[in-house]
Design a protein around this motif. Structure first.
Motif, PDB file in Angstrom:
ATOM      1  N   LEU A 247     117.175  64.914  70.124  1.00 19.41           N
ATOM      2  CA  LEU A 247     116.922  66.244  69.543  1.00 19.41           C
ATOM      3  C   LEU A 247     115.842  66.147  68.452  1.00 19.41           C
ATOM      4  CD1 LEU A 247     117.501  69.252  69.219  1.00 19.41           C
ATOM      5  CD2 LEU A 247     119.449  68.672  67.745  1.00 19.41           C
ATOM      6  N   SER A 248     115.920  65.094  67.649  1.00 19.56           N
ATOM      7  CA  SER A 248     114.909  64.917  66.588  1.00 19.56           C
ATOM      8  C   SER A 248     113.517  64.765  67.199  1.00 19.56           C
ATOM      9  CB  SER A 248     115.237  63.684  65.744  1.00 19.56           C
ATOM     10  OG  SER A 248     116.551  63.768  65.240  1.00 19.56           O
ATOM     11  N   ARG A 249     113.457  64.048  68.319  1.00 20.70           N
ATOM     12  CA  ARG A 249     112.170  63.828  68.969  1.00 20.70           C
ATOM     13  C   ARG A 249     111.627  65.141  69.570  1.00 20.70           C
ATOM     14  NH1 ARG A 249     111.210  59.604  73.922  1.00 20.70           N
ATOM     15  NH2 ARG A 249     108.928  59.750  73.958  1.00 20.70           N
ATOM     16  N   ARG A 250     112.518  65.929  70.143  1.00 17.03           N
ATOM     17  CA  ARG A 250     112.087  67.226  70.668  1.00 17.03           C
ATOM     18  C   ARG A 250     111.574  68.116  69.532  1.00 17.03           C
ATOM     19  NH1 ARG A 250     116.533  66.295  74.401  1.00 17.03           N
ATOM     20  NH2 ARG A 250     118.052  67.376  73.112  1.00 17.03           N
ATOM     21  N   MET A 251     112.219  67.991  68.390  1.00 20.30           N
ATOM     22  CA  MET A 251     111.806  68.787  67.223  1.00 20.30           C
ATOM     23  C   MET A 251     110.387  68.380  66.799  1.00 20.30           C
ATOM     24  SD  MET A 251     113.362  71.099  65.210  1.00 20.30           S
ATOM     25  CE  MET A 251     113.055  71.792  63.579  1.00 20.30           C
ATOM     26  N   VAL A 252     110.118  67.086  66.710  1.00 25.81           N
ATOM     27  CA  VAL A 252     108.771  66.614  66.350  1.00 25.81           C
ATOM     28  C   VAL A 252     107.746  67.181  67.334  1.00 25.81           C
ATOM     29  CG1 VAL A 252     107.270  64.562  66.264  1.00 25.81           C
ATOM     30  CG2 VAL A 252     109.521  64.510  65.162  1.00 25.81           C
ATOM     31  N   ALA A 253     108.058  67.108  68.624  1.00 25.53           N
ATOM     32  CA  ALA A 253     107.118  67.568  69.655  1.00 25.53           C
ATOM     33  C   ALA A 253     106.856  69.072  69.513  1.00 25.53           C
ATOM     34  CB  ALA A 253     107.673  67.254  71.048  1.00 25.53           C
ATOM     35  N   LEU A 254     107.901  69.850  69.297  1.00 22.88           N
ATOM     36  CA  LEU A 254     107.718  71.295  69.175  1.00 22.88           C
ATOM     37  C   LEU A 254     106.944  71.656  67.905  1.00 22.88           C
ATOM     38  CD1 LEU A 254     111.116  72.301  70.678  1.00 22.88           C
ATOM     39  CD2 LEU A 254     108.912  73.250  71.401  1.00 22.88           C
ATOM     40  N   VAL A 255     107.207  70.918  66.834  1.00 20.46           N
ATOM     41  CA  VAL A 255     106.450  71.173  65.602  1.00 20.46           C
ATOM     42  C   VAL A 255     104.964  70.914  65.860  1.00 20.46           C
ATOM     43  CG1 VAL A 255     106.061  70.377  63.236  1.00 20.46           C
ATOM     44  CG2 VAL A 255     108.392  70.785  64.019  1.00 20.46           C
ATOM     45  N   ARG A 256     104.635  69.842  66.568  1.00 23.10           N
ATOM     46  CA  ARG A 256     103.220  69.577  66.872  1.00 23.10           C
ATOM     47  C   ARG A 256     102.623  70.680  67.743  1.00 23.10           C
ATOM     48  NH1 ARG A 256      99.469  67.902  64.465  1.00 23.10           N
ATOM     49  NH2 ARG A 256     100.352  65.836  64.075  1.00 23.10           N
ATOM     50  N   LEU A 257     103.361  71.123  68.749  1.00 25.38           N
ATOM     51  CA  LEU A 257     102.819  72.148  69.646  1.00 25.38           C
ATOM     52  C   LEU A 257     102.555  73.456  68.903  1.00 25.38           C
ATOM     53  CD1 LEU A 257     105.001  71.461  72.819  1.00 25.38           C
ATOM     54  CD2 LEU A 257     102.517  71.148  72.617  1.00 25.38           C
ATOM     55  N   LEU A 258     103.414  73.754  67.927  1.00 24.19           N
ATOM     56  CA  LEU A 258     103.320  75.059  67.267  1.00 24.19           C
ATOM     57  C   LEU A 258     102.530  75.030  65.958  1.00 24.19           C
ATOM     58  CD1 LEU A 258     106.859  76.417  68.171  1.00 24.19           C
ATOM     59  CD2 LEU A 258     104.678  76.811  69.317  1.00 24.19           C
ATOM     60  N   LEU A 259     102.340  73.847  65.390  1.00 23.21           N
ATOM     61  CA  LEU A 259     101.469  73.712  64.205  1.00 23.21           C
ATOM     62  C   LEU A 259     100.488  72.578  64.512  1.00 23.21           C
ATOM     63  CD1 LEU A 259     104.614  74.386  62.848  1.00 23.21           C
ATOM     64  CD2 LEU A 259     103.069  74.630  60.902  1.00 23.21           C
ATOM     65  N   PRO A 260      99.519  72.836  65.382  1.00 19.27           N
ATOM     66  CA  PRO A 260      98.745  71.755  65.988  1.00 19.27           C
ATOM     67  C   PRO A 260      97.935  70.899  65.016  1.00 19.27           C
ATOM     68  CG  PRO A 260      97.816  73.903  66.545  1.00 19.27           C
ATOM     69  CD  PRO A 260      99.152  74.161  65.912  1.00 19.27           C
ATOM     70  N   ASP A 261      97.480  71.477  63.892  1.00 19.68           N
ATOM     71  CA  ASP A 261      96.630  70.663  63.005  1.00 19.68           C
ATOM     72  C   ASP A 261      97.379  70.149  61.767  1.00 19.68           C
ATOM     73  OD1 ASP A 261      96.856  72.906  61.446  1.00 19.68           O
ATOM     74  OD2 ASP A 261      94.741  73.483  61.562  1.00 19.68           O
ATOM     75  N   ALA A 262      98.699  70.261  61.769  1.00 18.94           N
ATOM     76  CA  ALA A 262      99.473  69.787  60.609  1.00 18.94           C
ATOM     77  C   ALA A 262      99.593  68.261  60.626  1.00 18.94           C
ATOM     78  CB  ALA A 262     100.868  70.410  60.632  1.00 18.94           C
ATOM     79  N   ASN A 263      99.878  67.699  59.463  1.00 21.15           N
ATOM     80  CA  ASN A 263     100.229  66.276  59.397  1.00 21.15           C
ATOM     81  C   ASN A 263     101.734  66.151  59.580  1.00 21.15           C
ATOM     82  OD1 ASN A 263      97.781  64.873  59.056  1.00 21.15           O
ATOM     83  ND2 ASN A 263      97.656  65.591  56.933  1.00 21.15           N
ATOM     84  N   ILE A 264     102.122  65.288  60.513  1.00 25.39           N
ATOM     85  CA  ILE A 264     103.538  65.178  60.874  1.00 25.39           C
ATOM     86  C   ILE A 264     103.976  63.717  60.794  1.00 25.39           C
ATOM     87  CG2 ILE A 264     105.231  65.555  62.719  1.00 25.39           C
ATOM     88  CD1 ILE A 264     103.465  67.822  63.750  1.00 25.39           C
ATOM     89  N   PRO A 265     104.825  63.383  59.837  1.00 24.69           N
ATOM     90  CA  PRO A 265     105.281  61.999  59.747  1.00 24.69           C
ATOM     91  C   PRO A 265     106.327  61.630  60.798  1.00 24.69           C
ATOM     92  CG  PRO A 265     106.207  63.280  57.936  1.00 24.69           C
ATOM     93  CD  PRO A 265     105.305  64.203  58.711  1.00 24.69           C
ATOM     94  N   ALA A 266     106.238  60.381  61.226  1.00 23.17           N
ATOM     95  CA  ALA A 266     107.323  59.752  61.984  1.00 23.17           C
ATOM     96  C   ALA A 266     108.244  59.190  60.911  1.00 23.17           C
ATOM     97  CB  ALA A 266     106.760  58.633  62.849  1.00 23.17           C
ATOM     98  N   THR A 267     109.411  59.792  60.740  1.00 29.12           N
ATOM     99  CA  THR A 267     110.194  59.530  59.527  1.00 29.12           C
ATOM    100  C   THR A 267     111.058  58.262  59.630  1.00 29.12           C
ATOM    101  OG1 THR A 267     111.933  61.027  60.337  1.00 29.12           O
ATOM    102  CG2 THR A 267     110.286  61.960  58.865  1.00 29.12           C
ATOM    103  N   THR A 268     111.389  57.743  58.459  1.00 29.95           N
ATOM    104  CA  THR A 268     112.249  56.563  58.367  1.00 29.95           C
ATOM    105  C   THR A 268     113.610  56.834  59.005  1.00 29.95           C
ATOM    106  OG1 THR A 268     111.138  56.027  56.304  1.00 29.95           O
ATOM    107  CG2 THR A 268     113.206  54.882  56.725  1.00 29.95           C
ATOM    108  N   ALA A 269     114.104  58.065  58.859  1.00 28.85           N
ATOM    109  CA  ALA A 269     115.411  58.385  59.447  1.00 28.85           C
ATOM    110  C   ALA A 269     115.365  58.213  60.970  1.00 28.85           C
ATOM    111  CB  ALA A 269     115.831  59.802  59.072  1.00 28.85           C
ATOM    112  N   MET A 270     114.232  58.523  61.586  1.00 24.49           N
ATOM    113  CA  MET A 270     114.126  58.350  63.044  1.00 24.49           C
ATOM    114  C   MET A 270     114.166  56.871  63.417  1.00 24.49           C
ATOM    115  SD  MET A 270     112.036  61.570  64.487  1.00 24.49           S
ATOM    116  CE  MET A 270     112.321  61.070  66.117  1.00 24.49           C
TER     117      MET A 270
END
Ligand code: 5AD
Ligand code: SF4
Length: 343
Positions: A247-270
């Motif tokens: 679910l966390s991975r799907r969330m990262v993917a959707l955030v990228r698709l919907l905010l395409p030029d944002a900076n998105i960390p691969a978090t320590t929790a993942m």
């Protein structure tokens, strides 16, 4: 619309309705296509560079009492610490030697670090030519203004959840409206603003995670860090289920698709709940990693949740491990400050 069409629409137009996001968050045999679409959008908008930000956890003292967090003030099982100014600066100098161009100063909400002390630290870091990110919680407009004036470039303040009832339950004494107000203040002051949410909180629905993403869009967030909630036995939520990796991975993917030029960390929790967590996140939309550059016993004591990835390593080891993995997937470490470029 069928799910494949939804993924295509998100890839092309970067818009989805709440129900559409919810369907994709549910997951299914299209997941790999979702991750691949997010990876293409990541490459098109922010390229192959992975930006590394050196994280300094300078105090684990917190006046708040968030039910999920090990730093909550009622947790008596944690030895508390606060670094002195020179220790913070010496960690930053070491980070510089390792090649970092950004430092992230993170702490609990520790009132010892008042405007006077914080602005002094920020100025010293700016004199070392760092991009400076703060992650120190809710402050007044005047405080945020003073830090910006002193040179702070970015600010991280996760919304945690946009579900008001859940927020009120999990963050006693805190108010969702006040947190949103803080984020707007930070935007107004010209910070690059990072936010994000916890995934898999008890009672959190997929629709509410969809609302979180719509909130990031409405805020025009510059950075979005999301990761699974990991139950901490020293908190009231110690027996809760916790968020899933997929679910966390799907969330990262959707955030990228919907905010395409944002900076998105691969978090320590993942990384903590999956041995390849950060790399899989980088292949599903993420483009930033925040290696921990805190040294010695402090690393263990910044115990938001148990089993934190890299907690027993040295900063140099942690960085070289990550650099090797980044190269192995055909990406490279960014050499600039890694600010957001709007497209
Ligand atoms: N599991 C995962 N993340 C947590 N955080 C706090 N407690 C936990 C936990 N148990 C996150 C919060 C906070 C960030 C610094 O750490 O989202 O914003
Ligand atoms: Fe404090 Fe942040 Fe933990 Fe809440 S999540 S208890 S504000 S450190």
């Amino acid at each position: 619309m069928n799910v494949r069409d939804l993924i295509a629409k998100a890839e092309k137009r970067h818009v989805l309705e709440r129900d559409e996001i919810t369907v994709l968050l549910q997951g299914g045999d299209w997941d790999e296509e979702l991750f691949a679409a997010a990876d293409r959008v990541r490459r098109r908008y922010v390229g192959d560079a992975v930006h590394l930000r050196g994280l300094i956890e300078f105090s684990n003292i917190c006046r708040r009492n968030c039910l999920y967090c090990g730093l909550r003030r009622d947790n008596r099982h944690l030895l508390r610490y606060r670094m002195d100014e020179d220790t913070i600066i010496s960690l930053a100098i070491r980070a510089k030697e390792m090649g970092y161009r950004t430092v992230v100063l993170q702490s609990g909400e520790d009132e010892y670090f008042n405007v006077d002390r914080m602005t002094r630290i920020i100025r010293r870091l700016k004199a070392l030519d760092f991009a400076v990110t703060l992650s120190i919680g809710e402050k007044s407009y005047a405080e945020y203004a003073a830090y910006r004036e002193a040179g702070a470039d970015r600010y991280l303040l996760r919304i945690e959840t946009t579900d008001a009832a859940l927020y009120a339950r999990l963050d006693p004494g805190m108010d969702l409206a006040e947190r949103i107000n803080c984020l707007h203040n930070l935007k107004r002051l010209g910070y690059e603003v990072g936010t994000g949410s916890l995934i898999g909180l008890p009672g959190q629905s997929l629709a509410s995670l969809a609302d979180d993403i719509l909130f990031f869009q409405a805020l025009d967030a510059d950075m979005i860090g999301t990761g699974p909630f990991i139950p901490n036995p020293d908190t009231p939520l110690g027996d809760a289920a916790g968020g899933s990796f997929e679910l966390s991975r799907r969330m990262v993917a959707l955030v990228r698709l919907l905010l395409p030029d944002a900076n998105i960390p691969a978090t320590t929790a993942m990384e903590t709940i999956h041995p390849e967590g950060r790399i899989l996140a980088l292949k599903s939309g993420a483009n930033v990693v925040m290696p921990n550059i805190t040294e010695g016993e402090y690393r263990r004591l910044y115990a938001l949740y148990p089993g934190k990835a890299c907690a027993d390593e040295t900063p140099a080891h942690c960085r070289s491990g990550i650099e090797g993995k980044i190269a192995a997937i055909g990406r490279f470490v960014g050499k600039d400050y890694g600010f957001r470029h709007r497209i």
